[in-house]
Design a protein around this motif. Sequence first.
Motif, PDB file in Angstrom:
ATOM      1  N   ASP B  87       0.999  -1.305   0.129  1.00 29.39           N
ATOM      2  CA  ASP B  87       0.072  -0.174   0.017  1.00 29.39           C
ATOM      3  C   ASP B  87       1.120   1.377  -0.010  1.00 29.39           C
ATOM      4  O   ASP B  87       0.434   2.170  -0.664  1.00 29.39           O
ATOM      5  N   GLU B  88       1.986   0.978   0.713  1.00 26.95           N
ATOM      6  CA  GLU B  88       2.997   2.266   0.563  1.00 26.95           C
ATOM      7  C   GLU B  88       3.346   2.688  -0.789  1.00 26.95           C
ATOM      8  O   GLU B  88       3.651   3.685  -1.206  1.00 26.95           O
ATOM      9  N   LEU B  89       3.817   1.493  -1.581  1.00 27.88           N
ATOM     10  CA  LEU B  89       4.357   1.585  -3.083  1.00 27.88           C
ATOM     11  C   LEU B  89       3.151   2.240  -3.739  1.00 27.88           C
ATOM     12  O   LEU B  89       3.247   2.884  -4.429  1.00 27.88           O
ATOM     13  N   ALA B  90       1.824   1.747  -3.300  1.00 28.74           N
ATOM     14  CA  ALA B  90       0.552   2.272  -4.222  1.00 28.74           C
ATOM     15  C   ALA B  90       0.789   3.782  -4.212  1.00 28.74           C
ATOM     16  O   ALA B  90       0.457   4.517  -5.063  1.00 28.74           O
ATOM     17  N   GLU B  91       0.778   4.246  -2.828  1.00 24.68           N
ATOM     18  CA  GLU B  91       0.732   5.635  -2.610  1.00 24.68           C
ATOM     19  C   GLU B  91       1.833   6.472  -3.409  1.00 24.68           C
ATOM     20  O   GLU B  91       1.763   7.351  -4.057  1.00 24.68           O
ATOM     21  N   ILE B  92       3.154   5.707  -3.377  1.00 25.60           N
ATOM     22  CA  ILE B  92       4.255   6.334  -4.268  1.00 25.60           C
ATOM     23  C   ILE B  92       3.788   6.479  -5.737  1.00 25.60           C
ATOM     24  O   ILE B  92       4.137   7.413  -6.380  1.00 25.60           O
ATOM     25  N   ARG B  93       3.461   5.246  -6.284  1.00 21.62           N
ATOM     26  CA  ARG B  93       3.148   5.434  -7.598  1.00 21.62           C
ATOM     27  C   ARG B  93       2.086   6.396  -7.783  1.00 21.62           C
ATOM     28  O   ARG B  93       2.017   7.006  -9.039  1.00 21.62           O
ATOM     29  N   ASN B  94       1.049   6.224  -6.937  1.00 23.07           N
ATOM     30  CA  ASN B  94      -0.163   7.590  -7.315  1.00 23.07           C
ATOM     31  C   ASN B  94       0.198   8.754  -7.164  1.00 23.07           C
ATOM     32  O   ASN B  94      -0.072   9.464  -8.340  1.00 23.07           O
ATOM     33  N   LYS B  95       1.308   9.186  -6.372  1.00 24.82           N
ATOM     34  CA  LYS B  95       1.622  10.758  -6.207  1.00 24.82           C
ATOM     35  C   LYS B  95       3.098  11.063  -7.063  1.00 24.82           C
ATOM     36  O   LYS B  95       3.090  12.073  -7.589  1.00 24.82           O
ATOM     37  N   GLU B  96       4.007  10.119  -7.383  1.00 23.98           N
ATOM     38  CA  GLU B  96       5.019  10.438  -7.744  1.00 23.98           C
ATOM     39  C   GLU B  96       5.463   9.732  -9.215  1.00 23.98           C
ATOM     40  O   GLU B  96       6.393  10.184  -9.971  1.00 23.98           O
ATOM     41  N   ILE B  97       4.776   8.633  -9.512  1.00 25.69           N
ATOM     42  CA  ILE B  97       5.091   8.091 -10.876  1.00 25.69           C
ATOM     43  C   ILE B  97       3.894   8.210 -11.815  1.00 25.69           C
ATOM     44  O   ILE B  97       2.768   7.956 -11.546  1.00 25.69           O
ATOM     45  N   GLY B  98       4.041   8.829 -13.109  1.00 24.82           N
ATOM     46  CA  GLY B  98       2.927   8.466 -14.074  1.00 24.82           C
ATOM     47  C   GLY B  98       3.576   7.585 -15.166  1.00 24.82           C
ATOM     48  O   GLY B  98       4.526   7.694 -15.785  1.00 24.82           O
ATOM     49  N   PHE B  99       2.612   6.528 -15.365  1.00 23.64           N
ATOM     50  CA  PHE B  99       2.900   5.272 -16.186  1.00 23.64           C
ATOM     51  C   PHE B  99       2.159   5.618 -17.548  1.00 23.64           C
ATOM     52  O   PHE B  99       0.948   6.067 -17.689  1.00 23.64           O
ATOM     53  N   VAL B 100       3.010   5.220 -18.675  1.00 22.32           N
ATOM     54  CA  VAL B 100       2.867   5.275 -20.159  1.00 22.32           C
ATOM     55  C   VAL B 100       2.987   3.817 -20.769  1.00 22.32           C
ATOM     56  O   VAL B 100       3.989   3.528 -20.532  1.00 22.32           O
ATOM     57  N   PHE B 101       1.610   3.074 -20.937  1.00 16.85           N
ATOM     58  CA  PHE B 101       2.074   1.777 -21.447  1.00 16.85           C
ATOM     59  C   PHE B 101       2.104   1.497 -22.777  1.00 16.85           C
ATOM     60  O   PHE B 101       1.409   2.290 -23.431  1.00 16.85           O
ATOM     61  N   GLN B 102       2.647   0.223 -23.266  1.00 14.35           N
ATOM     62  CA  GLN B 102       2.585   0.225 -24.776  1.00 14.35           C
ATOM     63  C   GLN B 102       1.295  -0.028 -25.064  1.00 14.35           C
ATOM     64  O   GLN B 102       0.830   0.282 -26.332  1.00 14.35           O
ATOM     65  N   THR B 103       0.657  -0.803 -24.439  1.00 16.34           N
ATOM     66  CA  THR B 103      -0.785  -1.056 -24.678  1.00 16.34           C
ATOM     67  C   THR B 103      -1.777   0.210 -24.199  1.00 16.34           C
ATOM     68  O   THR B 103      -3.076  -0.490 -23.984  1.00 16.34           O
ATOM     69  N   PHE B 104      -1.556   1.208 -23.777  1.00 16.42           N
ATOM     70  CA  PHE B 104      -2.359   2.396 -23.351  1.00 16.42           C
ATOM     71  C   PHE B 104      -3.030   1.942 -22.093  1.00 16.42           C
ATOM     72  O   PHE B 104      -2.984   2.957 -21.120  1.00 16.42           O
ATOM     73  N   ASN B 105      -3.664   0.726 -21.816  1.00 13.90           N
ATOM     74  CA  ASN B 105      -4.369   0.394 -20.551  1.00 13.90           C
ATOM     75  C   ASN B 105      -5.158   1.289 -19.966  1.00 13.90           C
ATOM     76  O   ASN B 105      -5.348   1.823 -18.802  1.00 13.90           O
ATOM     77  N   LEU B 106      -6.164   1.858 -21.058  1.00 11.68           N
ATOM     78  CA  LEU B 106      -7.420   2.497 -20.548  1.00 11.68           C
ATOM     79  C   LEU B 106      -8.355   1.778 -20.123  1.00 11.68           C
ATOM     80  O   LEU B 106      -8.349   0.620 -20.487  1.00 11.68           O
ATOM     81  N   LEU B 107      -9.548   2.248 -19.129  1.00 14.48           N
ATOM     82  CA  LEU B 107     -10.410   1.478 -18.889  1.00 14.48           C
ATOM     83  C   LEU B 107     -11.315   1.699 -19.776  1.00 14.48           C
ATOM     84  O   LEU B 107     -12.162   2.904 -20.194  1.00 14.48           O
ATOM     85  N   PRO B 108     -11.925   0.654 -20.411  1.00 11.60           N
ATOM     86  CA  PRO B 108     -12.727   0.525 -21.642  1.00 11.60           C
ATOM     87  C   PRO B 108     -14.039   1.334 -21.412  1.00 11.60           C
ATOM     88  O   PRO B 108     -14.606   2.009 -22.434  1.00 11.60           O
ATOM     89  N   ARG B 109     -14.708   1.108 -20.242  1.00 17.76           N
ATOM     90  CA  ARG B 109     -15.965   1.757 -20.215  1.00 17.76           C
ATOM     91  C   ARG B 109     -15.940   3.128 -19.459  1.00 17.76           C
ATOM     92  O   ARG B 109     -17.048   3.755 -19.286  1.00 17.76           O
ATOM     93  N   SER B 110     -14.826   3.868 -19.371  1.00 22.04           N
ATOM     94  CA  SER B 110     -14.846   5.041 -18.927  1.00 22.04           C
ATOM     95  C   SER B 110     -14.384   6.002 -19.960  1.00 22.04           C
ATOM     96  O   SER B 110     -13.635   5.612 -20.849  1.00 22.04           O
ATOM     97  N   THR B 111     -14.871   7.180 -19.876  1.00 22.69           N
ATOM     98  CA  THR B 111     -14.531   8.279 -20.992  1.00 22.69           C
ATOM     99  C   THR B 111     -12.955   8.551 -20.749  1.00 22.69           C
ATOM    100  O   THR B 111     -12.493   8.300 -19.766  1.00 22.69           O
ATOM    101  N   SER B 112     -12.384   9.570 -21.367  1.00 24.48           N
ATOM    102  CA  SER B 112     -11.242  10.052 -21.448  1.00 24.48           C
ATOM    103  C   SER B 112     -11.030  10.806 -20.087  1.00 24.48           C
ATOM    104  O   SER B 112     -10.224  10.309 -19.168  1.00 24.48           O
ATOM    105  N   LEU B 113     -11.983  11.674 -19.908  1.00 20.76           N
ATOM    106  CA  LEU B 113     -12.242  12.300 -18.633  1.00 20.76           C
ATOM    107  C   LEU B 113     -12.154  11.458 -17.336  1.00 20.76           C
ATOM    108  O   LEU B 113     -11.406  11.527 -16.453  1.00 20.76           O
TER     109      LEU B 113
END
Lengths: 416, 251
Positions: B87-113
């Motif tokens: 959970d501490e790592l999740a916090e770091i990832r949330n606040k400090e790291i922005g991920f960009v994936f090869q396969t985009f990994n967007l949630l299919p049912r959510s809008t861009s927003l």
Amino acid sequence: MKRLVYELSESWKIALAQMQANKTRSMLTALGVIIGIVAVTLMGTAISGIQKGFDKSMSILGDDVLYVSQFPWARVPDWWNYRDRREIKTQYAQTLNRLIDSTPNSNLIVAVPTSNIAKSVKYADNQVTNIFIQGTTSDYPLISVVDFTHGRFFNEMETKSAANVCLLGYDVADALFPSGSPINKEVLISGQAFKVIGVGSRQGSFLGLFSLDSIVMVPLPTFQRYFSAKSESDVRVKIRDKSKLGDAKDELTGLMRRVRALPPEKKNDFDINEQQAFKSTLDPVKNSIAIAGLFITGLSLFVGAIGIMNITFVSVKERTKEIGTRKALGARRRTILLQFLIESTALCIVGGAIGLTFAYALCFGIEHAFPSFPIQFSLGLVLTSMIVSVLTGLISGFAPAWSASRLNPVTALRYE
Amino acid sequence: MDSNRCRPFGPIVIDIDNITKHYAMGDETVHALRGVTLQIHRNEYLAVMGPSGSGKSTLMNMLGCLDTPSSGRYEFNGKDVSSMDGDELAEIRNKEIGFVFQTFNLLPRSTSLGNVELPLIYAGIDPETREERAAQVLRDVGLGDRMHHKPNELSGGQRQRVAIARALVNNPSIILADEPTGNLDSKTGQEIMALLEDLYERGNTVILVTHEPDIAAHARRTVHLRDGVIERDSLLTLQAQCLSHSRSSVG
């Protein structure tokens, strides 16, 4: 705290979107819960209906009335010991009333005699057979509530003078007088003419065993003049304070022993009955019906819950990559756990609501088709069913949600 | 020698000291990283390169705080990450790291927003601020008119822009892009690379993980991995050059 609220509301949105996206699958899964909730709810209505009917029957007996009878109401194994008991005579009531009046602070109020016999009743071409003819005095309304749709109860004059007047139960009046008022008409009870002075309102049946509306009441002296052969009598005594039932019973037993002039060494040759005797006989039966019924219908809900658990496992599996992405973006274990719990719970809530609607419609239908069938739909039942639905969702969703929350983000992201 | 490239770096964001990673695969133990030491400063543009099996993905998982090393020390902005729990790592990832994936990994049912708002939800930001900030970054990546579209209504390049917006929305310390052009045609790929370049110019720290040399060429610094160790780090070469350059200019 705020974060939890946002996570929860996002999870709800996702859960609903998920259901919309997989309509067929969600409906089929919810069907298990729907069937379960319908079964459990209908069982619940039946149980509370039985309870209500039972309570109603008991209130007709009166919880503050003691019945002095020849035999006990409860079944006894040694019936031969009771065989030779003397009959209860209606005259006892007068003696009892005198004794009650002369006892200071008596726990008893008044004793009323009744005699019963089955006869047929006729008016013009209409005849009803096997009707419960009950002879009693004008004191009867003191111990039991008597409701009328028409007319009145007989008065003291009519009792003393043994007038040929009678009160018809609702069913009897309905059968003999399909149209028009029976008041002041003359009916024939085994050939004797009686003037109808009142019609009782509908009472229903006693524990579904016999109708309380197939009854005709006549003044006791009149009854004795025509029907005393083979009739059965008892004396009903109203008590002052329900909480002192035991004392009242003891007092009445003492008085009855005096009335019957029993020497101290002899056992009672009569019985004091009360509704409690029915209750203690019927409660275990009623309870085991309820437990067995709820267990069997609960099984169908259990099967529904397994369906929910299965579909949540499938959902976790096919959305492993999404779980990985969410974890990469900062979702904690709790977040993922809640998300899948909410998805399974949402399915159950939807299933539960649909199930309740069906159950309500069915109850409504049954009530109209068979008015005498005991069924009772209540707000409490609605709440219970919804709580059961939510619990079903939480319990069946827990294992899959837990496994989702424990996924390693690296493995989850790599999953194809 | 271009003296401009010898400008001093910002403070250290990532400080990795001799980390290793091994895991069991069947009966064998795989040594994915065999002692990697690496420092990344603020506003660097760095590419991690290497053939498959070089430990590139494992290093990316370490850098992204998705996994913890078997040994060695990893400090992120001065905080020791190597001993943190999930959970501490999740916090770091949330606040400090922005991920960009090869396969985009967007949630299919959510809008861009909705997709861009997700990290803000996990950060506990209230709905109004969330929408405001998500809309702002979407405009920044040129998707102001695609906010209410779902991923399947967007082109590949637009999807990757949404993913980049999502990576940016929490103002992370680093942007970690794993083969960001791998699923795009070369023209769209160039657009995405231009966007990353732009982010770097605006002061962000960008880390690219790729096996394509012409993609890696966009970065200012390249780290080559082979068999779980760093084979070549262009910064060290540069530092040596700058050192001799300054000596020669003084002398």
